[in-house]
Design a protein around this motif. Structure first.
Motif, PDB file in Angstrom:
ATOM      1  N   ALA A   1     -82.644  48.795  22.946  1.00 48.48           N
ATOM      2  CA  ALA A   1     -82.356  47.663  22.071  1.00 48.48           C
ATOM      3  C   ALA A   1     -80.872  47.532  21.766  1.00 48.48           C
ATOM      4  O   ALA A   1     -80.417  46.472  21.333  1.00 48.48           O
ATOM      5  N   ASP A   2     -80.099  48.597  21.977  1.00 52.88           N
ATOM      6  CA  ASP A   2     -78.678  48.549  21.654  1.00 52.88           C
ATOM      7  C   ASP A   2     -77.816  48.206  22.859  1.00 52.88           C
ATOM      8  O   ASP A   2     -76.596  48.320  22.809  1.00 52.88           O
ATOM      9  N   MET A   3     -78.422  47.770  23.967  1.00 57.36           N
ATOM     10  CA  MET A   3     -77.659  47.435  25.163  1.00 57.36           C
ATOM     11  C   MET A   3     -77.630  45.930  25.362  1.00 57.36           C
ATOM     12  O   MET A   3     -78.666  45.283  25.447  1.00 57.36           O
ATOM     13  N   ASP A   4     -76.427  45.361  25.452  1.00 57.35           N
ATOM     14  CA  ASP A   4     -76.260  43.936  25.715  1.00 57.35           C
ATOM     15  C   ASP A   4     -75.725  43.675  27.116  1.00 57.35           C
ATOM     16  O   ASP A   4     -75.921  42.596  27.671  1.00 57.35           O
ATOM     17  N   GLU A   5     -75.036  44.653  27.680  1.00 51.23           N
ATOM     18  CA  GLU A   5     -74.418  44.468  28.982  1.00 51.23           C
ATOM     19  C   GLU A   5     -74.199  45.826  29.636  1.00 51.23           C
ATOM     20  O   GLU A   5     -74.327  46.881  29.000  1.00 51.23           O
ATOM     21  N   GLY A   6     -73.878  45.814  30.908  1.00 50.35           N
ATOM     22  CA  GLY A   6     -73.604  47.044  31.638  1.00 50.35           C
ATOM     23  C   GLY A   6     -72.642  46.763  32.779  1.00 50.35           C
ATOM     24  O   GLY A   6     -72.456  45.614  33.194  1.00 50.35           O
ATOM     25  N   THR A   7     -72.010  47.818  33.276  1.00 52.22           N
ATOM     26  CA  THR A   7     -71.090  47.710  34.400  1.00 52.22           C
ATOM     27  C   THR A   7     -71.721  48.345  35.631  1.00 52.22           C
ATOM     28  O   THR A   7     -72.130  49.511  35.595  1.00 52.22           O
ATOM     29  N   LEU A   8     -71.843  47.580  36.696  1.00 53.45           N
ATOM     30  CA  LEU A   8     -72.415  48.094  37.937  1.00 53.45           C
ATOM     31  C   LEU A   8     -71.445  49.077  38.584  1.00 53.45           C
ATOM     32  O   LEU A   8     -70.311  48.704  38.922  1.00 53.45           O
ATOM     33  N   LEU A   9     -71.877  50.323  38.730  1.00 54.77           N
ATOM     34  CA  LEU A   9     -71.016  51.335  39.351  1.00 54.77           C
ATOM     35  C   LEU A   9     -71.210  51.412  40.854  1.00 54.77           C
ATOM     36  O   LEU A   9     -70.248  51.514  41.614  1.00 54.77           O
ATOM     37  N   GLU A  10     -72.464  51.385  41.288  1.00 50.96           N
ATOM     38  CA  GLU A  10     -72.712  51.477  42.733  1.00 50.96           C
ATOM     39  C   GLU A  10     -74.112  50.977  43.061  1.00 50.96           C
ATOM     40  O   GLU A  10     -75.016  50.997  42.240  1.00 50.96           O
ATOM     41  N   TRP A  11     -74.252  50.494  44.298  1.00 49.30           N
ATOM     42  CA  TRP A  11     -75.560  50.137  44.846  1.00 49.30           C
ATOM     43  C   TRP A  11     -76.104  51.310  45.635  1.00 49.30           C
ATOM     44  O   TRP A  11     -75.350  52.013  46.320  1.00 49.30           O
ATOM     45  N   ARG A  12     -77.414  51.523  45.565  1.00 45.37           N
ATOM     46  CA  ARG A  12     -78.082  52.527  46.391  1.00 45.37           C
ATOM     47  C   ARG A  12     -78.883  51.856  47.512  1.00 45.37           C
ATOM     48  O   ARG A  12     -79.645  52.516  48.216  1.00 45.37           O
ATOM     49  N   ILE A  13     -78.743  50.537  47.644  1.00 47.22           N
ATOM     50  CA  ILE A  13     -79.455  49.778  48.661  1.00 47.22           C
ATOM     51  C   ILE A  13     -78.475  48.841  49.349  1.00 47.22           C
ATOM     52  O   ILE A  13     -77.369  48.609  48.856  1.00 47.22           O
ATOM     53  N   GLN A  14     -78.896  48.290  50.484  1.00 45.76           N
ATOM     54  CA  GLN A  14     -78.115  47.316  51.224  1.00 45.76           C
ATOM     55  C   GLN A  14     -79.056  46.217  51.709  1.00 45.76           C
ATOM     56  O   GLN A  14     -80.267  46.444  51.835  1.00 45.76           O
ATOM     57  N   PRO A  15     -78.541  45.005  52.005  1.00 43.88           N
ATOM     58  CA  PRO A  15     -79.401  43.949  52.534  1.00 43.88           C
ATOM     59  C   PRO A  15     -80.154  44.429  53.768  1.00 43.88           C
ATOM     60  O   PRO A  15     -79.585  45.091  54.652  1.00 43.88           O
ATOM     61  N   GLY A  16     -81.456  44.117  53.802  1.00 50.45           N
ATOM     62  CA  GLY A  16     -82.309  44.550  54.898  1.00 50.45           C
ATOM     63  C   GLY A  16     -83.119  45.789  54.591  1.00 50.45           C
ATOM     64  O   GLY A  16     -84.097  46.089  55.297  1.00 50.45           O
ATOM     65  N   ASP A  17     -82.757  46.528  53.549  1.00 50.76           N
ATOM     66  CA  ASP A  17     -83.510  47.735  53.184  1.00 50.76           C
ATOM     67  C   ASP A  17     -84.854  47.361  52.557  1.00 50.76           C
ATOM     68  O   ASP A  17     -84.966  46.360  51.837  1.00 50.76           O
ATOM     69  N   ALA A  18     -85.857  48.172  52.821  1.00 49.77           N
ATOM     70  CA  ALA A  18     -87.152  48.026  52.152  1.00 49.77           C
ATOM     71  C   ALA A  18     -87.110  48.787  50.832  1.00 49.77           C
ATOM     72  O   ALA A  18     -86.644  49.929  50.781  1.00 49.77           O
ATOM     73  N   VAL A  19     -87.588  48.153  49.772  1.00 48.95           N
ATOM     74  CA  VAL A  19     -87.580  48.748  48.441  1.00 48.95           C
ATOM     75  C   VAL A  19     -89.010  48.988  47.999  1.00 48.95           C
ATOM     76  O   VAL A  19     -89.867  48.111  48.115  1.00 48.95           O
TER      77      VAL A  19
ATOM     78  N   ALA B   1     -72.807  51.900  27.416  1.00 46.59           N
ATOM     79  CA  ALA B   1     -71.921  52.521  26.429  1.00 46.59           C
ATOM     80  C   ALA B   1     -72.233  53.995  26.248  1.00 46.59           C
ATOM     81  O   ALA B   1     -71.399  54.753  25.755  1.00 46.59           O
ATOM     82  N   LYS B   2     -73.444  54.437  26.658  1.00 46.78           N
ATOM     83  CA  LYS B   2     -73.855  55.810  26.399  1.00 46.78           C
ATOM     84  C   LYS B   2     -73.877  56.682  27.641  1.00 46.78           C
ATOM     85  O   LYS B   2     -73.694  57.899  27.539  1.00 46.78           O
ATOM     86  N   ALA B   3     -74.149  56.126  28.812  1.00 45.14           N
ATOM     87  CA  ALA B   3     -74.307  56.964  29.998  1.00 45.14           C
ATOM     88  C   ALA B   3     -74.302  56.109  31.247  1.00 45.14           C
ATOM     89  O   ALA B   3     -74.470  54.883  31.191  1.00 45.14           O
ATOM     90  N   ALA B   4     -74.106  56.769  32.385  1.00 41.36           N
ATOM     91  CA  ALA B   4     -74.337  56.138  33.678  1.00 41.36           C
ATOM     92  C   ALA B   4     -75.822  56.312  33.992  1.00 41.36           C
ATOM     93  O   ALA B   4     -76.336  57.426  33.982  1.00 41.36           O
ATOM     94  N   VAL B   5     -76.524  55.213  34.251  1.00 45.43           N
ATOM     95  CA  VAL B   5     -77.977  55.219  34.348  1.00 45.43           C
ATOM     96  C   VAL B   5     -78.409  54.763  35.735  1.00 45.43           C
ATOM     97  O   VAL B   5     -77.896  53.762  36.249  1.00 45.43           O
ATOM     98  N   GLU B   6     -79.341  55.503  36.329  1.00 43.50           N
ATOM     99  CA  GLU B   6     -79.934  55.097  37.596  1.00 43.50           C
ATOM    100  C   GLU B   6     -81.004  54.043  37.310  1.00 43.50           C
ATOM    101  O   GLU B   6     -81.968  54.301  36.589  1.00 43.50           O
ATOM    102  N   VAL B   7     -80.841  52.861  37.879  1.00 40.64           N
ATOM    103  CA  VAL B   7     -81.746  51.741  37.615  1.00 40.64           C
ATOM    104  C   VAL B   7     -82.824  51.701  38.687  1.00 40.64           C
ATOM    105  O   VAL B   7     -82.530  51.669  39.887  1.00 40.64           O
ATOM    106  N   GLU B   8     -84.082  51.701  38.237  1.00 36.28           N
ATOM    107  CA  GLU B   8     -85.223  51.657  39.141  1.00 36.28           C
ATOM    108  C   GLU B   8     -85.723  50.229  39.303  1.00 36.28           C
ATOM    109  O   GLU B   8     -85.612  49.418  38.396  1.00 36.28           O
ATOM    110  N   CYS B   9     -86.301  49.951  40.458  1.00 35.37           N
ATOM    111  CA  CYS B   9     -86.922  48.656  40.728  1.00 35.37           C
ATOM    112  C   CYS B   9     -88.434  48.844  40.725  1.00 35.37           C
ATOM    113  O   CYS B   9     -88.947  49.780  41.362  1.00 35.37           O
ATOM    114  N   TRP B  10     -89.152  47.982  40.006  1.00 37.96           N
ATOM    115  CA  TRP B  10     -90.603  48.107  39.917  1.00 37.96           C
ATOM    116  C   TRP B  10     -91.307  46.998  40.693  1.00 37.96           C
ATOM    117  O   TRP B  10     -92.453  46.662  40.431  1.00 37.96           O
TER     118      TRP B  10
END
Length: 391
Positions: A11-29, A41-50
């Motif tokens: 609830a305290d997150m309004d925005e984030g900075t993209l550090l890196e992609w772990r995928i590329q166009p054409g990859d299966a997710v 503001a608190k940590a570098a977070v690995e973002v999952e896709c559902w």
């Protein structure tokens, strides 16, 4: 086509900075796959896709700061091809003149679409080592390609003399502001009520001592794991404390995911979730607690761990004080606190004795429950801790 938007990681997150992609166009997710790393503001977070699909386009470049809910990638659905997806894209109007981008604020926070000036990219190994050493990796100068901060940069910084008169880092200052905003919102919007109960832990500590004496060091349990499990089992009987206040009403959580308040080495707190706590044996829970604390302090959490918590537990440990009365983390509706476990005078079967005890506290949302309900919940936690084998 599926749009993947930057998720809210609390609830305290309004925005984030993209550090890196772990995928590329054409990859299966696949569902649950980590596709990006985002700096909050608190940590570098690995973002999952559902969602499942094939990566069609990456819409944001690393280094861009974007608001929550912004589309950052698109996926092709089953049976959809890149050619058909391009034909379906709306025609873009002629480009209009773009206003000059304002310079970054004095704190050095990067603007969207620009390479960050004060938050260079950090390799995973460097970020992990910096967490172990208590260093802020974004404050270092990178020697890798395109200014990437490497493991060697972190090791060199650890050997350098510490500067004098240095103020708090940018990340620490941002974290304090984020925590203050969330807690101010909580106290402004949530009608808190507070309860506490002193719980005798003689049976629990004796059982734990016997069990640990028969276990290897790697298999031993800490008392805090018993407290977490007792809270989770009690929530099964008192579900009004396990959920969220959203859209003007209470929404029960689908499972019992306990947020665990963790103090970070550089200062501040973060409360990632332990999933499905009530269903897990104590040994598995102990391993997950150890892993979560280590990854939280190394800056390698996952997005689901920061967005799934349905109730937060804060434990002060042996170095804490007798009791803690916390502030509810919105949109949750309750928080449970435990002070340090200490020996206190106690009456047992009419006899005065010394007993290890802990003060359990409850902060709860009066829009969802009342003091009688909360008192019964704390009574259930107390009852469970008198029967440690049942945990």
């Amino acid at each position: 086509m599926i749009e993947f938007k930057l998720p809210s990681l609390g609830a305290d997150m309004d925005e984030g900075t993209l550090l890196e992609w772990r995928i590329q166009p054409g990859d299966a997710v696949k569902r649950g796959q980590v596709i990006a790393v985002v700096d909050t503001a608190k940590a570098a977070v690995e973002v999952e896709c559902w969602q499942e699909g094939e990566v069609f386009e990456l819409l944001i470049e690393p280094g861009a700061k974007v608001p929550v809910g912004t589309p950052i990638a698109s996926l092709l659905e089953a049976g959809e091809s890149a050619d058909t997806a391009r034909r379906q894209l709306p025609r873009q109007p002629a480009a209009e003149p773009v206003a000059p981008v304002a310079p970054a604020p004095a704190l050095g926070i990067p603007v969207a679409g620009a390479a960050p000036a004060s938050r260079p990219r950090v390799s995973p190994a460097a970020r992990k080592r910096a967490g172990e050493l208590g260093l802020d990796p974004t404050a270092l100068t990178g020697s890798g390609p395109h200014g990437v901060i490497t493991l060697e940069d972190v090791e060199a910084a650890s050997r350098a003399p510490a500067p004098t008169g240095r103020g708090p880092s940018e990340r620490t200052a941002a974290m304090r502001q984020t925590i203050a905003a969330a807690m101010s919102r909580s106290k402004r919007e949530i009608p808190h009520y507070y309860l506490s109960e002193t719980i005798a832990l003689g049976e629990a500590m004796a059982w734990l001592q016997t069990r640990n004496a028969q276990s290897t060091p790697q298999e031993r349990l800490l008392p805090g794991v018993l407290l977490l499990k007792a809270v989770a089992l009690a929530l099964r009987e008192y579900p009004q404390l396990n959920g969220f206040w959203r859209e003007g009403g209470f929404q029960p959580a689908a499972d019992i995911h306990l947020g665990m308040a963790i103090a970070l080495r550089q200062g501040g707190l973060i409360a990632p979730a332990l999933h499905a706590v009530a269903d897990k044996p104590l040994e598995q829970l102990m391993g997950e607690v150890t892993d979560l604390v280590q990854r939280a302090r190394n800056g390698s959490l996952r997005s689901s761990e920061l967005s799934d918590a349905s109730l937060t537990v804060t434990q002060l440990g042996d170095q804490g004080v007798d009791s803690v009365f916390g502030v509810i983390y919105p949109p949750q509706v309750a928080l449970v606190g435990f002070g340090r476990i200490a020996e206190r005078p106690w009456v047992e079967d009419g006899q005065l004795c010394v007993m290890p005890c802990v003060v359990a506290s409850l902060a709860a949302d009066h829009r969802v429950s009342d003091g009688h309900y909360g008192a019964r919940f704390l009574g259930e936690v107390r009852r469970l801790l008198q029967q440690p084998k049942s945990l």
